[in-house]
Design a protein around this motif. Structure first.
Motif, PDB file in Angstrom:
ATOM      1  N   ALA A  80       0.835  -1.205   0.000  1.00 42.52           N
ATOM      2  CA  ALA A  80       0.000   0.000   0.000  1.00 42.52           C
ATOM      3  C   ALA A  80       0.868   1.252   0.000  1.00 42.52           C
ATOM      4  O   ALA A  80       0.611   2.203  -0.751  1.00 42.52           O
ATOM      5  N   ALA A  81       1.909   1.257   0.828  1.00 35.09           N
ATOM      6  CA  ALA A  81       2.786   2.422   0.917  1.00 35.09           C
ATOM      7  C   ALA A  81       3.513   2.675  -0.400  1.00 35.09           C
ATOM      8  O   ALA A  81       3.794   3.823  -0.759  1.00 35.09           O
ATOM      9  N   SER A  82       3.800   1.602  -1.149  1.00 32.87           N
ATOM     10  CA  SER A  82       4.500   1.768  -2.425  1.00 32.87           C
ATOM     11  C   SER A  82       3.634   2.486  -3.455  1.00 32.87           C
ATOM     12  O   SER A  82       4.154   3.038  -4.425  1.00 32.87           O
ATOM     13  N   PHE A  83       2.320   2.482  -3.254  1.00 39.13           N
ATOM     14  CA  PHE A  83       1.409   3.162  -4.183  1.00 39.13           C
ATOM     15  C   PHE A  83       0.986   4.540  -3.678  1.00 39.13           C
ATOM     16  O   PHE A  83       0.180   5.214  -4.324  1.00 39.13           O
ATOM     17  N   ALA A  84       1.511   4.953  -2.522  1.00 39.84           N
ATOM     18  CA  ALA A  84       1.075   6.206  -1.904  1.00 39.84           C
ATOM     19  C   ALA A  84       2.178   7.257  -1.963  1.00 39.84           C
ATOM     20  O   ALA A  84       3.357   6.950  -2.148  1.00 39.84           O
ATOM     21  N   GLU A  85       1.772   8.507  -1.808  1.00 41.29           N
ATOM     22  CA  GLU A  85       2.725   9.607  -1.718  1.00 41.29           C
ATOM     23  C   GLU A  85       3.238   9.706  -0.285  1.00 41.29           C
ATOM     24  O   GLU A  85       2.601   9.238   0.662  1.00 41.29           O
ATOM     25  N   ARG A  86       4.413  10.301  -0.139  1.00 39.13           N
ATOM     26  CA  ARG A  86       4.971  10.494   1.201  1.00 39.13           C
ATOM     27  C   ARG A  86       4.004  11.309   2.061  1.00 39.13           C
ATOM     28  O   ARG A  86       3.442  12.309   1.600  1.00 39.13           O
ATOM     29  N   GLY A  87       3.780  10.860   3.279  1.00 41.36           N
ATOM     30  CA  GLY A  87       2.905  11.577   4.198  1.00 41.36           C
ATOM     31  C   GLY A  87       1.433  11.317   3.995  1.00 41.36           C
ATOM     32  O   GLY A  87       0.592  12.035   4.540  1.00 41.36           O
ATOM     33  N   ASP A  88       1.074  10.294   3.212  1.00 40.88           N
ATOM     34  CA  ASP A  88      -0.328   9.969   2.939  1.00 40.88           C
ATOM     35  C   ASP A  88      -1.095   9.734   4.251  1.00 40.88           C
ATOM     36  O   ASP A  88      -0.693   8.928   5.087  1.00 40.88           O
ATOM     37  N   GLY A  89      -2.217  10.433   4.394  1.00 35.31           N
ATOM     38  CA  GLY A  89      -2.994  10.337   5.630  1.00 35.31           C
ATOM     39  C   GLY A  89      -3.596   8.973   5.855  1.00 35.31           C
ATOM     40  O   GLY A  89      -3.683   8.510   7.005  1.00 35.31           O
ATOM     41  N   GLU A  90      -4.022   8.302   4.796  1.00 31.10           N
ATOM     42  CA  GLU A  90      -4.617   6.972   4.954  1.00 31.10           C
ATOM     43  C   GLU A  90      -3.568   5.949   5.385  1.00 31.10           C
ATOM     44  O   GLU A  90      -3.871   5.041   6.152  1.00 31.10           O
ATOM     45  N   ILE A  91      -2.347   6.100   4.888  1.00 34.30           N
ATOM     46  CA  ILE A  91      -1.266   5.210   5.315  1.00 34.30           C
ATOM     47  C   ILE A  91      -0.999   5.407   6.801  1.00 34.30           C
ATOM     48  O   ILE A  91      -0.869   4.430   7.563  1.00 34.30           O
ATOM     49  N   ARG A  92      -0.945   6.661   7.232  1.00 43.14           N
ATOM     50  CA  ARG A  92      -0.703   6.932   8.665  1.00 43.14           C
ATOM     51  C   ARG A  92      -1.815   6.339   9.522  1.00 43.14           C
ATOM     52  O   ARG A  92      -1.561   5.730  10.565  1.00 43.14           O
ATOM     53  N   ALA A  93      -3.064   6.531   9.090  1.00 43.92           N
ATOM     54  CA  ALA A  93      -4.192   6.007   9.864  1.00 43.92           C
ATOM     55  C   ALA A  93      -4.159   4.486   9.931  1.00 43.92           C
ATOM     56  O   ALA A  93      -4.414   3.889  10.983  1.00 43.92           O
ATOM     57  N   ALA A  94      -3.830   3.850   8.811  1.00 42.80           N
ATOM     58  CA  ALA A  94      -3.762   2.386   8.799  1.00 42.80           C
ATOM     59  C   ALA A  94      -2.655   1.889   9.706  1.00 42.80           C
ATOM     60  O   ALA A  94      -2.809   0.875  10.395  1.00 42.80           O
ATOM     61  N   ARG A  95      -1.524   2.587   9.706  1.00 37.47           N
ATOM     62  CA  ARG A  95      -0.422   2.181  10.590  1.00 37.47           C
ATOM     63  C   ARG A  95      -0.823   2.279  12.056  1.00 37.47           C
ATOM     64  O   ARG A  95      -0.439   1.439  12.869  1.00 37.47           O
ATOM     65  N   ARG A  96      -1.595   3.312  12.391  1.00 34.09           N
ATOM     66  CA  ARG A  96      -2.096   3.413  13.772  1.00 34.09           C
ATOM     67  C   ARG A  96      -2.980   2.217  14.100  1.00 34.09           C
ATOM     68  O   ARG A  96      -2.897   1.638  15.186  1.00 34.09           O
ATOM     69  N   THR A  97      -3.836   1.857  13.138  1.00 38.19           N
ATOM     70  CA  THR A  97      -4.716   0.710  13.336  1.00 38.19           C
ATOM     71  C   THR A  97      -3.907  -0.565  13.549  1.00 38.19           C
ATOM     72  O   THR A  97      -4.204  -1.364  14.437  1.00 38.19           O
ATOM     73  N   LEU A  98      -2.892  -0.761  12.724  1.00 40.27           N
ATOM     74  CA  LEU A  98      -2.070  -1.973  12.839  1.00 40.27           C
ATOM     75  C   LEU A  98      -1.308  -2.001  14.160  1.00 40.27           C
ATOM     76  O   LEU A  98      -1.128  -3.064  14.744  1.00 40.27           O
ATOM     77  N   ARG A  99      -0.874  -0.828  14.618  1.00 37.74           N
ATOM     78  CA  ARG A  99      -0.201  -0.783  15.927  1.00 37.74           C
ATOM     79  C   ARG A  99      -1.147  -1.228  17.040  1.00 37.74           C
ATOM     80  O   ARG A  99      -0.741  -1.910  17.987  1.00 37.74           O
ATOM     81  N   GLU A 100      -2.423  -0.833  16.910  1.00 40.96           N
ATOM     82  CA  GLU A 100      -3.415  -1.257  17.905  1.00 40.96           C
ATOM     83  C   GLU A 100      -3.559  -2.776  17.916  1.00 40.96           C
ATOM     84  O   GLU A 100      -3.598  -3.404  18.971  1.00 40.96           O
ATOM     85  N   PHE A 101      -3.644  -3.366  16.715  1.00 43.96           N
ATOM     86  CA  PHE A 101      -3.765  -4.818  16.625  1.00 43.96           C
ATOM     87  C   PHE A 101      -2.521  -5.516  17.176  1.00 43.96           C
ATOM     88  O   PHE A 101      -2.617  -6.516  17.874  1.00 43.96           O
ATOM     89  N   ARG A 102      -1.319  -4.978  16.826  1.00 43.79           N
ATOM     90  CA  ARG A 102      -0.076  -5.592  17.318  1.00 43.79           C
ATOM     91  C   ARG A 102       0.015  -5.511  18.825  1.00 43.79           C
ATOM     92  O   ARG A 102       0.426  -6.457  19.492  1.00 43.79           O
ATOM     93  N   SER A 103      -0.364  -4.351  19.368  1.00 42.93           N
ATOM     94  CA  SER A 103      -0.326  -4.176  20.821  1.00 42.93           C
ATOM     95  C   SER A 103      -1.256  -5.172  21.509  1.00 42.93           C
ATOM     96  O   SER A 103      -0.899  -5.805  22.506  1.00 42.93           O
ATOM     97  N   LYS A 104      -2.451  -5.333  20.934  1.00 38.69           N
ATOM     98  CA  LYS A 104      -3.407  -6.286  21.491  1.00 38.69           C
ATOM     99  C   LYS A 104      -2.861  -7.705  21.411  1.00 38.69           C
ATOM    100  O   LYS A 104      -2.962  -8.488  22.373  1.00 38.69           O
ATOM    101  N   ALA A 105      -2.255  -8.054  20.265  1.00 35.73           N
ATOM    102  CA  ALA A 105      -1.710  -9.401  20.078  1.00 35.73           C
ATOM    103  C   ALA A 105      -0.583  -9.674  21.056  1.00 35.73           C
ATOM    104  O   ALA A 105      -0.464 -10.777  21.605  1.00 35.73           O
TER     105      ALA A 105
END
Length: 443
Positions: A80-105
């Motif tokens: 996904a990041a390879s198709f996005a521009e630097r600083g893409d807001g959706e990439i940042r939001a998704a990374r926050r989401t993934l951090r939540e899942f990793r923290s829970k795991a």
């Protein structure tokens, strides 16, 4: 189109076809259709195609994380990041989401492993680290690691981190291939796939897994036919597909086959892989997309429905259902699918999901406005679209023209003329205009 334009298409023909692919959600096909064409029209198709490819990988990254498949999630996040521009807001939001899942795991894992913390089966040592695989044994004192005590940007550190994605068994084989293989892997990471493709060539006869890397380099340098050769050889030599850092090699092979118009063969590859991996989410999603490409809308719709029951956050499947249903004349059901997707992938901040899906919002607003339904909901969607799109495009102008038509605005005819200007025969958008604005077009 002209008589022979299907055989010798002009740049404008290809751009029009690219727009058609975009409306169908065929992102890779749209991107490939305008390959090598310069100019703002082609760039617009490329930008929308990249955005679609970004979104489908974000959907899969979140869905895989939700299912506990963290390696697969990380790989889709990287794509996904390879198709996005630097600083893409959706990439940042998704990374926050993934951090939540990793923290829970991690919390769940810590609870599960608590009885072993005093020196159980794995104890404090755990599994052999990738530093050992990539560069010899690790010393007993922290900081003595011969690999990770090097500067973070050192090639050996970067190569070791790359190998960590593949697990110990695969990494131990790849780490023995020597410095030229390492150079190829790093060239691939640095965005030089053509150079990497050449560097990997000597290793494919030594180690079947090297074919995976050469296939990746081929795909990234627009050589899908070469990728097919490498992936088929790898499967033959290893006795079947492999999970490669969270990507199923069968799904990647199917994608390359679709790019080369071998869609039936792609379906066969996916079906064979699903016999041994029936619950693989990526394989199922790819199968649904291939079914749609083949025109098997009813089957694609049904499979997408089963996928979202299994993993509710694969937004691309809600959009696929909507497309299939629109083509079948089931527009109300299409609206319901899009509403379900937008509600499931909420942005309240409490559901750990992705931002507002602009494409889904656009399509839902289009259906409401064309059918003169839910004007308040359509207006709400358009407002959210405008807040999420820095530069409105043709589709947004179409929604505004529909709004003007529905309210009886005096400038509707002018809006329609602006929309139609520059569109070539065969462009699907002309069909929309003639159908939605029959009165204004005939005036």
């Amino acid at each position: 189109m002209g008589l022979f334009s299907w055989l010798f298409p002009s740049d404008q023909d290809r751009i029009a076809k690219g727009h058609s692919f975009l409306q169908e959600g065929a992102w890779a096909s749209a991107r490939d259709e305008v390959l090598g064409i310069e100019g703002p029209d082609a760039e617009q198709v490329r930008a929308q195609a990249k955005d679609g490819l970004k979104r489908i990988n974000l959907d899969l990254a979140v869905a895989c994380a939700e299912a506990g498949e963290m390696e697969a999630s990380a790989q889709h996040m990287k794509l996904a990041a390879s198709f996005a521009e630097r600083g893409d807001g959706e990439i940042r939001a998704a990374r926050r989401t993934l951090r939540e899942f990793r923290s829970k795991a991690k919390k769940e894992e810590a609870v599960a492993m608590a009885p072993q913390s005093a020196g159980g089966a794995l104890g404090a040592m755990g599994v052999q680290s990738m530093a050992q695989v990539a560069g010899g044994s690790v010393g007993g004192v922290e900081g003595d690691d011969p690999i990770f005590s090097l500067p973070p940007d050192h090639p050996k550190v970067r190569f070791a981190l790359l190998l960590e994605r593949y697990g110990d068994k695969i990494a131990s084989k790849l780490s023995t291939l020597g410095p030229d293989f390492e150079k190829g892997a790093l060239a691939l990471e640095e965005g030089a796939p053509a150079a990497a493709f050449s560097l990997f060539a000597p290793f494919t006869s030594q180690e079947p897994l090297a074919r995976w890397f050469r296939a990746q380099a081929a795909l990234l340098s627009a050589q899908p036919a070469e990728a097919i050769i490498e992936l088929r050889a790898m499967h033959r030599e290893l006795g079947g597909p492999r999970d490669m850092a969270g990507q199923n090699s069968a799904a990647v092979l199917a994608g390359a086959l679709v790019q080369t118009k071998q869609t039936l063969e792609a379906l066969e590859v996916l079906d064979a892989a699903l016999k041994t991996q029936p619950k693989d989410l990526g394989l199922q999603v790819n199968r649904a997309l291939v079914l749609e490409t083949l025109g098997k809308d009813e089957e694609a719709d049904e499979l997408a429905r089963r996928i979202v029951k299994q993993s509710s956050r694969v937004m691309e499947m809600y959009k696929l259902m909507a497309r299939c249903r629109v083509r079948a004349g089931k527009r109300m059901l299409a609206m319901q699918a899009l509403e379900a997707g937008l509600v499931t992938n909420c942005t309240s901040g409490k559901c750990g999901s992705l931002p507002f899906d602009v494409q889904a919002g656009r399509e839902l607003a289009r259906l409401y406005l064309e059918d003169r339904l839910e004007p308040l909901r359509a207006a709400e969607l358009i407002g959210r679209i405008h807040r999420n799109v820095p530069e409105p495009g043709w589709f947004d102008g179409y929604l505004d023209a529909l709004t003007a038509r529905n309210s009886g605005a005096s400038d509707t005819e002018q809006r329609v003329a602006t929309l139609a200007a520059g569109l070539k025969p065969g462009d699907r958008r002309l069909e929309w205009i003639h159908k939605a604005f029959a009165k204004q077009v005939s005036a």
